[in-house]
Structure formats: C-alpha cells, structure tokens
Write an enzyme that holds these catalytic residues in place. Sequence first.
Site, PDB file in Angstrom:
ATOM      1  CG  ASN A 199      88.542  31.254  32.639  1.00  0.00           C
ATOM      2  OD1 ASN A 199      88.795  32.448  32.816  1.00  0.00           O
ATOM      3  ND2 ASN A 199      89.059  30.583  31.612  1.00  0.00           N
ATOM      4  CG  PHE A 224      98.140  39.415  21.350  1.00  0.00           C
ATOM      5  CD1 PHE A 224      98.144  40.481  22.246  1.00  0.00           C
ATOM      6  CD2 PHE A 224      99.203  39.307  20.449  1.00  0.00           C
ATOM      7  CE1 PHE A 224      99.179  41.408  22.242  1.00  0.00           C
ATOM      8  CE2 PHE A 224     100.224  40.232  20.444  1.00  0.00           C
ATOM      9  CZ  PHE A 224     100.231  41.288  21.350  1.00  0.00           C
ATOM     10  CB  CYS A 258      92.044  36.989  27.778  1.00  0.00           C
ATOM     11  SG  CYS A 258      90.781  36.858  29.045  1.00  0.00           S
ATOM     12  CG  ASN A 280      94.055  32.340  25.707  1.00  0.00           C
ATOM     13  OD1 ASN A 280      93.244  31.935  26.530  1.00  0.00           O
ATOM     14  ND2 ASN A 280      94.962  33.271  25.987  1.00  0.00           N
ATOM     15  CB  CYS A 289      80.960 -10.180  20.046  1.00  0.00           C
ATOM     16  SG  CYS A 289      79.275  -9.562  20.058  1.00  0.00           S
ATOM     17  CB  CYS A 305      78.269  -2.759  16.194  1.00  0.00           C
ATOM     18  SG  CYS A 305      77.710  -4.457  16.420  1.00  0.00           S
ATOM     19  CB  CYS A 334      80.627  -2.692   5.314  1.00  0.00           C
ATOM     20  SG  CYS A 334      81.904  -1.865   6.275  1.00  0.00           S
ATOM     21  CB  CYS A 386      81.582   4.921   7.993  1.00  0.00           C
ATOM     22  SG  CYS A 386      80.554   4.070   9.190  1.00  0.00           S
ATOM     23  CB  CYS A 397      82.619  -2.085  19.444  1.00  0.00           C
ATOM     24  SG  CYS A 397      82.875  -3.686  20.262  1.00  0.00           S
TER      25      CYS A 397
HETATM   26  C1  LIG Z   1      90.828  30.116  34.802  1.00  0.00           C
HETATM   27  C2  LIG Z   1      91.711  30.347  33.625  1.00  0.00           C
HETATM   28  C3  LIG Z   1      92.421  31.518  33.528  1.00  0.00           C
HETATM   29  C4  LIG Z   1      93.253  31.749  32.455  1.00  0.00           C
HETATM   30  N1  LIG Z   1      93.983  32.874  32.424  1.00  0.00           N
HETATM   31  C5  LIG Z   1      94.865  33.091  31.417  1.00  0.00           C
HETATM   32  C6  LIG Z   1      95.717  34.176  31.428  1.00  0.00           C
HETATM   33  O1  LIG Z   1      95.727  34.976  32.352  1.00  0.00           O
HETATM   34  N2  LIG Z   1      96.563  34.347  30.403  1.00  0.00           N
HETATM   35  C7  LIG Z   1      96.606  33.478  29.347  1.00  0.00           C
HETATM   36  O2  LIG Z   1      97.413  33.669  28.445  1.00  0.00           O
HETATM   37  N3  LIG Z   1      95.811  32.412  29.311  1.00  0.00           N
HETATM   38  C8  LIG Z   1      94.945  32.187  30.320  1.00  0.00           C
HETATM   39  N4  LIG Z   1      94.173  31.048  30.307  1.00  0.00           N
HETATM   40  C9  LIG Z   1      94.249  30.113  29.174  1.00  0.00           C
HETATM   41  C10 LIG Z   1      95.222  28.962  29.443  1.00  0.00           C
HETATM   42  O3  LIG Z   1      96.550  29.434  29.611  1.00  0.00           O
HETATM   43  C11 LIG Z   1      95.257  27.945  28.294  1.00  0.00           C
HETATM   44  O4  LIG Z   1      95.603  28.618  27.090  1.00  0.00           O
HETATM   45  C12 LIG Z   1      93.927  27.275  28.059  1.00  0.00           C
HETATM   46  O5  LIG Z   1      93.317  26.978  29.287  1.00  0.00           O
HETATM   47  C13 LIG Z   1      94.034  25.982  27.235  1.00  0.00           C
HETATM   48  O6  LIG Z   1      94.811  25.002  27.863  1.00  0.00           O
HETATM   49  P1  LIG Z   1      94.171  23.778  28.698  1.00  0.00           P
HETATM   50  O7  LIG Z   1      93.260  23.051  27.803  1.00  0.00           O
HETATM   51  O8  LIG Z   1      95.370  22.979  29.176  1.00  0.00           O
HETATM   52  O9  LIG Z   1      93.443  24.380  29.853  1.00  0.00           O
HETATM   53  C14 LIG Z   1      93.345  30.798  31.406  1.00  0.00           C
HETATM   54  C15 LIG Z   1      92.637  29.614  31.517  1.00  0.00           C
HETATM   55  C16 LIG Z   1      91.830  29.378  32.620  1.00  0.00           C
HETATM   56  C17 LIG Z   1      91.086  28.084  32.728  1.00  0.00           C
HETATM   57  S1  SF4 Z   2      79.313  -3.455  19.545  1.00  0.00           S
HETATM   58 FE1  SF4 Z   2      80.957  -4.960  19.775  1.00  0.00          FE
HETATM   59  S2  SF4 Z   2      80.385  -6.157  21.575  1.00  0.00           S
HETATM   60 FE2  SF4 Z   2      78.561  -5.035  20.973  1.00  0.00          FE
HETATM   61  S3  SF4 Z   2      77.461  -6.492  19.636  1.00  0.00           S
HETATM   62 FE3  SF4 Z   2      78.732  -5.212  18.295  1.00  0.00          FE
HETATM   63  S4  SF4 Z   2      80.634  -6.368  18.066  1.00  0.00           S
HETATM   64 FE4  SF4 Z   2      79.545  -7.254  19.809  1.00  0.00          FE
HETATM   65  S1  SF4 Z   3      82.103   0.506   9.056  1.00  0.00           S
HETATM   66 FE1  SF4 Z   3      80.277   1.817   8.967  1.00  0.00          FE
HETATM   67  S2  SF4 Z   3      79.113   0.971   7.240  1.00  0.00           S
HETATM   68 FE2  SF4 Z   3      80.623  -0.602   7.785  1.00  0.00          FE
HETATM   69  S3  SF4 Z   3      79.507  -1.922   9.191  1.00  0.00           S
HETATM   70 FE3  SF4 Z   3      80.624  -0.406  10.455  1.00  0.00          FE
HETATM   71  S4  SF4 Z   3      79.108   1.230  10.773  1.00  0.00           S
HETATM   72 FE4  SF4 Z   3      78.331  -0.013   9.063  1.00  0.00          FE
END
Ligand SMILES: Cc1cc2nc3c(=O)[nH]c(=O)nc-3n(C[C@H](O)[C@H](O)[C@H](O)COP(=O)(O)O)c2cc1C
Ligand code: SF4
Ligand code: SF4
Lengths: 441, 457
Positions: free
Chosen positions: B73, B132, B134, B199, B341, B347, B375, B378, B385
């Site tokens: 916004n 503090f 915006c 914020n 699967c 995968c 493997c 990771c 999947c």
């Molecule tokens: C349209 C809009 C206006 C906002 N206005 C204010 C404001 O006037 N004062 C403030 O402290 N934060 C403001 N915020 C920030 C929100 O309070 C909040 O910190 C932020 O959106 C993160 O939370 P959320 O992920 O739930 O949206 C605003 C956010 C949006 C989307």
């Molecule tokens: S991602 Fe999951 S469903 Fe798709 S082939 Fe691999 S194990 Fe099978």
């Molecule tokens: S855990 Fe990572 S390295 Fe192991 S099979 Fe899955 S993707 Fe490959």
Amino acid sequence: MAEYSTPTTEQEFAENFAQLKPLMSRNEALYESSRCLFCFDAPCITACPSGIDIPQFIRQINTGNDTGAARTIYEANYFGNACGKVCPTEVLCEGACVYNLQEVKPIEIGRLQSYATTKVIAANKKLFGPGPPNGGRVAVIGAGPAGISCACELRSLGYEVTIFEAKSQPSGLTVYGVAPYKITNEEALAEMAYLQGQFGYEVKYNSPITSLPEINELEAQYDAIFLGIGLGKTSGLGLPGENLPNCVGAVEFIAELREVHQAIAVGPRVVVLGGGNTAMDAASEAARLGAEVVTLAYRRSKDEMGAYAFEYDLAKGVGVKGLFNVAPVEVVGVEVVEGVRFVRTATVNGQVSEVPGSEFIVPCDMVIKATGQAKQLDFLRLIPGLEMDGRGRIVANAHSGQTTNPRYFTSGDARNGGAEVVNAAAEAKVAARGIHAFLSK
Amino acid sequence: MPDLSINFAGIKSPNPFWLASAPPTNSGYQVMKAFDAGWGGAVWKTLGVPVVNVSSRYGGVNYRDKRLIGFNNIELISDRPLADNLREIYEVKKRFPAHAVIASLMVGSRQEWHEIIRAAEDAGADGLELNFGCPHGMCERGMGSAVGQEPKVLQTIVEWVMEVATTPVIVKLTPNITDITEPAMAARRAGANAISLINTIQSIVGVDLDQYSPYPIVDGQGTNGGYCGPAVKPIALNMLKNCAQHPHIKLPISGIGGIENWRDAVEHILLGASSVQVCTAAMHFGFGIIREMVSGLEQYMVEKGFNRIDDFVGKALPNVKPWNELNLKYQVKASINPDKCIGCQLCYTACEDGAHQAIRLQAGTRTPAIIEENCVGCNLCSLVCPVDECITMLRTDEGTQHLTWNERTAAHNIPTEFNDERAGGRHHWVPEPLAALGKERHKTLPGKARALAVSKQ
Ligand SMILES: Cc1cc2nc3c(=O)[nH]c(=O)nc-3n(C[C@H](O)[C@H](O)[C@H](O)COP(=O)(O)O)c2cc1C
Ligand code: SF4
Ligand code: SF4
Ligand SMILES: Cc1cc2nc3c(=O)[nH]c(=O)nc-3n(C[C@H](O)[C@H](O)[C@H](O)COP(=O)(O)OP(=O)(O)OC[C@H]3O[C@@H](n4cnc5c(N)ncnc54)[C@H](O)[C@@H]3O)c2cc1C
Ligand code: SF4
C-alpha cells in the site's frame, strides 16, 4: 417419459445438445491451470497420441501466454481445438493424469486446450505459415483430420498442396460424424478456416475422386498422393427388411443430423443396433432429439461392448435403455419400420450362439444400424499396387505412412481402421514427413 | 477451557488477537464491528498530522490462482479529522470497556506529541503505539520509518512521549533496517513499555508490463510502498526472534506480519509475542476470520495442556540457535513411500536439477528411487512432493553423537583449505559434466517425435 422434448428451433437444439466441454472463461482456465503439477516427462503427454507438451501449454496459460500455449498445441496437433473437445480424454491424457492416483479430479486438459486454441482462432493470430516453396506438389484426397493435417505439415515444408474433398465442408467426421454435444459445426469449421488461412492450401470441394482417369490425372499432376479418405458407409447387415425407409445407417443418420439439426426426424420409438461408440452416440442423439423410447440392442453382454464406459454412461444418462445378448433377425414392417425381431444369444467360450425359440419383437418406428463402417475397397482397388490387409485397411509403413505403391501415402481411419480424430491428426503429420523424405531423395 | 485473556504490558484484552493499526481500524464503526465479531483489541489507525491520500493505493502479489499472498500500500496515516477519531475511541471504550483500544500516533514536534498523547488518553485509550514504521509518504516528512531507522532520534521521541504518557507505550518498529534490535534497544533505553513489529517492508509489488509502471498505478506512475500479508511472515518471525532473544531488550512484544490464522499466531507466540496483530488478513477476508483463529488457538492449547497464553510465549526460542551451534552429526535421508507416490517425478527433477542427483528413475514404474549414498538430506524432494507425507526424511545417524562447528573450531578440527579431508565438498559426489548432455533434448521436440524419443530412452 422422454428426458428431452423434440427440439423445433436452433436454440432448443442447442439446449438439448449442450456442449459437454463448454469453453472455459479466463478465470476457470487460471484456476484449472494452477492445479497442474508440471510433472516431469508427464504421463499425460505419453498418453496423448499426438504427444502435445501438456504441462508446457498449461504453464503458458497460467502465466497469461495463451498464444504461446496455442503454438505448443498446434506444433504437435493441427486439430488442437477440435481434439480438446472431441478426444476421449478420459482414456487418454486426463486418464493418465497423476491426480487420478490421488483420487483427485484430473486436470481438465481438453478444455484448457480448447481454451488456448479458441483464443488464437478467434483473433486469427498468425502462428504458422507455409515454408519457402520447394517445387514439390502433393495431392491430398479427403479433407478430414488426416488430409488437413497432412496438408498443413506439407505446406510448412514448402509443398504446394491441393485437397480433393467429396463433400462441401472440411474436417471430415469432425463435422459430419462426431456428436453435436461434443463440438458445434461453427467450432469445427472455424479451426479449418484458421488453418487454411495460416497455411494456404487449396481445397476443391464436391470433388470426389472415384475413377481411374481421375487417379491417372492426379498421378500426372502431382509428385505424391495422400489418401485421407477415412472409412465408408455403414456396413449392411443382410437382414430382411433392412431397406425399409426408416432403417438407417448410424453414420448417415449422424451426418444428416449434423447438417440439418432439428429438421431431422426420429420416431417416438428408436432401436439402435450395435455396441460401439457410434452406437452410443446415435442412441444419445436419438434421445436428445426427443425420441420417447431408445433401445440399444447388442449381441453380447454389457461388459463386452466396444464402447468406452463413459460413453455408455452418457447414453444411459439421457434415458437410453440397454438390451443385451440379443441378435436382430429381421426388421419388421410393410411400408415402414414397425419393429425388430430379435433372438436371444448366449456366449459360450467366447462364441455367440442363438438360443432357439427365444425370438421376440421390439416394436419401433425407426432402426439405426451402428454396426461398423465399410471400407472403400472399390475405390482403393483402382490404385495400382495398393495393398489392403484382411480387414480392408490400407497397408502402410508406420513411420512414413508410405503404402505399397511408393507414391501413395496414407493415415487416419483409412489406415488404422477407425480410431479417433487425434490419431488421424498425429499420424498424418508423420505421413507428411514420410512424403517429404520420399520426395527429398 | 483455556484462558485466552492477556495482560500485555498492562493492557488487558480478552484474547491476544488485535487488529493492527490500518484501514480495518479506521473508524469506530469498524472497531465496534470487530469487537462484536470477537477481536480482543484494536490499534486505531494512526492519528497525527493532516494528510492527503492518492487514489489507487494498493497492489497485490498473486501466486497462480491464489490472491494476495503479498499486499502493498501507499496509503498514509488516518485522513479523518482527529476530533472524530477521538470521539469514536471514546464511544468504543464505553461500549467495550474490557477490550483493548490502543491509539497509534505519529506527529513531529515534542509539543505535538504531548498534545496528541493527552488527547488520546482523555478519549479513553488503554495504551499508545508510536508509529515509527510507515515506509512511504510520512518518512519523506521526517516521520514514520525516518524515525524508526534512526535509533537516536527514536530514543529522543520516545523520551518526549514518556514525559507525559500515563498509559503503556508500545513502540512499533520498522523492518526497513539492518538490525532490528538497535531501534528496539533505543526504545528500551527511552523507557518504552513494549515493542511491536513488524510494520510494512519497503517494496515494489510488481510492474505493469504494458504501462511500464510499478503497482499501484497513479496516473501512469507509481512509488515504493509497504509490503505485508502472508509473504512477510518469515521476515517478521525472524525479527521477532531477534528481539525476543536479545538479552537486554526484555520488553513484551506484540507480533505483527503475515498472521492470517491460528497457526500463524501460535508461531508468533512461540517466538516470543505475547499479543498478535492482524491487518492484511482482515482486509482480505473481513473480521469473521477471528472465529477460526480463536477456536484453533483454544484447541491447540487444550491439546498441549496450556492454560494461559503466557504458558507458551517464547517456547520455541531455546531451539533457535546460531548455525554454528547445530549438530553436525545429525543425518537425515529421503525416503519415498511407493504406496502414496503418484508418479509426478517432481522429486526426481528437483533433486536432479536443483540438488544432488540423488534420485533416479526406475524401469517399469513412475515411482523414483532415492540413491542413499548421494542424498545429503537437504529436504528439497520432500518439499516439492505434492502428496502429503509421501516423502519423509528419516534420521540415519545413531543419535548418540553431538558435534557443532563451534566445538570443532575449539578443537581445531575445521577445514582450512578446499582439499582438506575435513571439508564437506571432498565427500560430495557429483556426476561428470558431460553426462548431462542429451538428457533433456527430447523435450525440445514437438508432438509424436517427443513421445517416441521418450519411449526409446
Ligand atoms: C493499507 C495499510 C495501511 C497501514 N497503515 C498503518 C498505519 O497507519 N499505522 C501503522 O502503524 N501501520 C500501518 N500499516 C501496517 C500494519 O499495521 C501492519 O504492521 C502490517 O500490515 C503487517 O501486518 P499484516 O501482515 O497482518 O498486514 C498499514 C498497513 C496497510 C496494509
Ligand atoms: S514427488 Fe512425490 S509423488 Fe511425485 S514422484 Fe516423487 S515421491 Fe512420487
Ligand atoms: S533430500 Fe535433497 S539430496 Fe536427498 S534425495 Fe531429497 S532432494 Fe536429493
Ligand atoms: C459416429 C462417429 C463418432 C465419432 N466420434 C468421435 C469423437 O467423439 N472423438 C474422436 O476423436 N473421434 C470420433 N470419431 C472418429 C473420428 O471422427 C475419425 O477417426 C476421424 O475423423 C478420422 O479422420 P480421417 O481424416 O481419417 O477420416 P474422415 O474424418 O472420415 O475424413 C475423410 C474425408 O475424406 C473424404 N473422402 C472420402 N473418400 C473420398 C474420395 N474418394 N474423394 C474425395 N474425398 C473423399 C470424406 O468426405 C471425408 O471428408 C467418430 C467417428 C464416427 C463415425
Ligand atoms: S499428469 Fe496432470 S498434473 Fe501432471 S503434467 Fe499432466 S496434466 Fe499436469
């Protein structure tokens, strides 16, 4: 009571034959494309006879690149739009989608495919064009999925192409055979106009090739000839009474239905003979045209029907009644059809035999024979050196479409004996490559 | 039933869910409706100097079909007359005496701060939150994040505030800073009673590809805005942890950033928040989300045997360590459940292209197999999947040994060069570079040619 009342206007016809796979909105396409997992070497691609890179085009739709999606589709399949609507996706791509294994609805690949291709068709977006002329000339007989696809591919390779078509419209059974609730005439023909605009082949309508002099003329004028003639008329059953006026072949019945819509007449009681997909279509169509009782009669048991299960379900859903293990012995009637005399059958060790003394008559006003299409053997035998197999299919190399007469190539129903639009489209591309390889030698 | 009520630095509230200072708390009408729906408190939309807003104020980040996973916004503080806001605060407090109403404030001079604090407290505010944070529009005028980014200035202003404030003072911090603990410490030094964070984060939420302008577009142009919503939760959680673990800050913290359901709230609480604030989720779904949040929190507390919110504030903090205190002997390896699967092979391609080539395809099935030796554990495959609990990471070490980088450093047991036996890369198998060629080539072929190439492979 019939499920449907007889349509009398184009609008009522459209309601009774409402599209099974209606066009998606942008929102629907966005939601559906978002679900696709982008599988590696996706099973849906393998299941598609034309091998469309499905995850690729779905991803393109998802990112707002509908044009790119259409290109991906058309690169693999020139009937991309029609196929999205008419393919039996349940047993092809969508049947292979990994979601099925998770008991989740598979991705609606067909509808997404039609969504993207409809966009470019409607905008007449230029995606392809003819290749630089290479001096070669090819005649294509038949403007069905096979013939048109072959022509597109040949044009892109630089050949001059002329199509000779017996009927007055292109796309073959797509507009003369497929059930109207799968695709409308307008949709089928719009894709044809789009393709012709892109590739610029010539089509001579109302120009059946039927005689030896015509064949000789083509051979003199063209370097190669592609046979995309599909199959022929409904085969006869050899039953007494078969020639009564209200006893019709399914293919002929459907062709007329596609042309005249609600102007076609069905009696209140219809018997459809056969157990294949055409029989299911004909039965569904008769019901949607307002027939009160539609009986689907098949020689063997329900489970032995050749039709896809979902096609039978579709027929059942519109009120069609199945009558199994019966064989027709006579179409009864004096001036017009009055009924069909059946005998019950039993299947022992795979052999169907009639049960003596079990004859009975199903009264009806119309009989639709969906008992298979004959091959166009009389015509094919005119072509020197052309071999057909025992079932009347043209013998050809699977990788080149080349027949036993080296200047003739073929694909589609004429070669595979009757499959789907997608098979004809895919195989014709291969045949076009075969022609190119042959003429490049 | 567990007791959800809290006492946050002296501000009492029937539950820990507060609406953050933002459009949902713009008026008495909205705050009353929210309390009626079940919210425990509200930080009033920031009151301060007169402002003017532009038209076209918000931009969104969508992920595929999911709307607003991030939100931004370019709005300023309240543009309604101060007197109207104060009168409505009074009305709300009268109708909801047990709920928390906190006045968010942002002005310039010491004199202005003193006046507005007295006015807010006279109206019945239970506490004050100093904005503090915006990051647009106000900072250009020397307020908002311009203050939050300068710990010294922040400290001075908080000192002015503390001179007159009789209710608890919360300092709301901006995340647009390298080390969040510095302004937090400044607030502490100045005597603030609590801090709240985060914020919004300075952001450009997207660029219009046809108009060549950032979103939101104001007459063909745009400006940087403030980012919030689900996408910012990870950043908020980390900053929250930094303040909560800091040995000297020791102030109650109101957690803000990406909270949309009870789980998000519990995560904030486990990392040290003793109240939570919500803005974007209320703007997206309305006040009704509070019912799911309260019921989820209650159920969680019942299942865990917590009676009060305080029972689990900061409970995860002891397990948040610097990297060099993690156990290097711990080892997990991926394991695929073939019954679950579905054969998408995500995968496979993820590990093949994005990790350690430790998954191979098998003939006759689409279910891939883990190459255990390769493997490294990771997690990537288990993260991509799509099937729940299909790939699990199983522990393979005995669980008896514990050795950290710090301990290795102390024991002079760390690698000093790449060719050192003790270096990780020495034992890290990779295929020959040339083995990569041709593996993806079939994918560039159209149609049947591709299908044929795959079936030949
Ligand atoms: C349209 C809009 C206006 C906002 N206005 C204010 C404001 O006037 N004062 C403030 O402290 N934060 C403001 N915020 C920030 C929100 O309070 C909040 O910190 C932020 O959106 C993160 O939370 P959320 O992920 O739930 O949206 C605003 C956010 C949006 C989307
Ligand atoms: S991602 Fe999951 S469903 Fe798709 S082939 Fe691999 S194990 Fe099978
Ligand atoms: S855990 Fe990572 S390295 Fe192991 S099979 Fe899955 S993707 Fe490959
Ligand atoms: C009732 C029915 C329903 C079907 N439903 C579906 C469906 O829902 N989905 C699906 O995918 N497939 C369906 N099919 C199958 C599909 O229509 C065909 O597989 C496909 O059309 C075959 O294409 P083709 O080009 O080989 O032959 P065709 O489509 O038959 O085209 C052959 C063309 O050649 C012309 N021709 C024939 N002989 C000559 C000649 N001597 N000279 C000049 N022109 C000639 C014909 O007029 C025709 O236009 C259906 C088939 C039928 C019969
Ligand atoms: S199988 Fe299904 S999910 Fe996987 S790529 Fe194909 S359509 Fe998408």
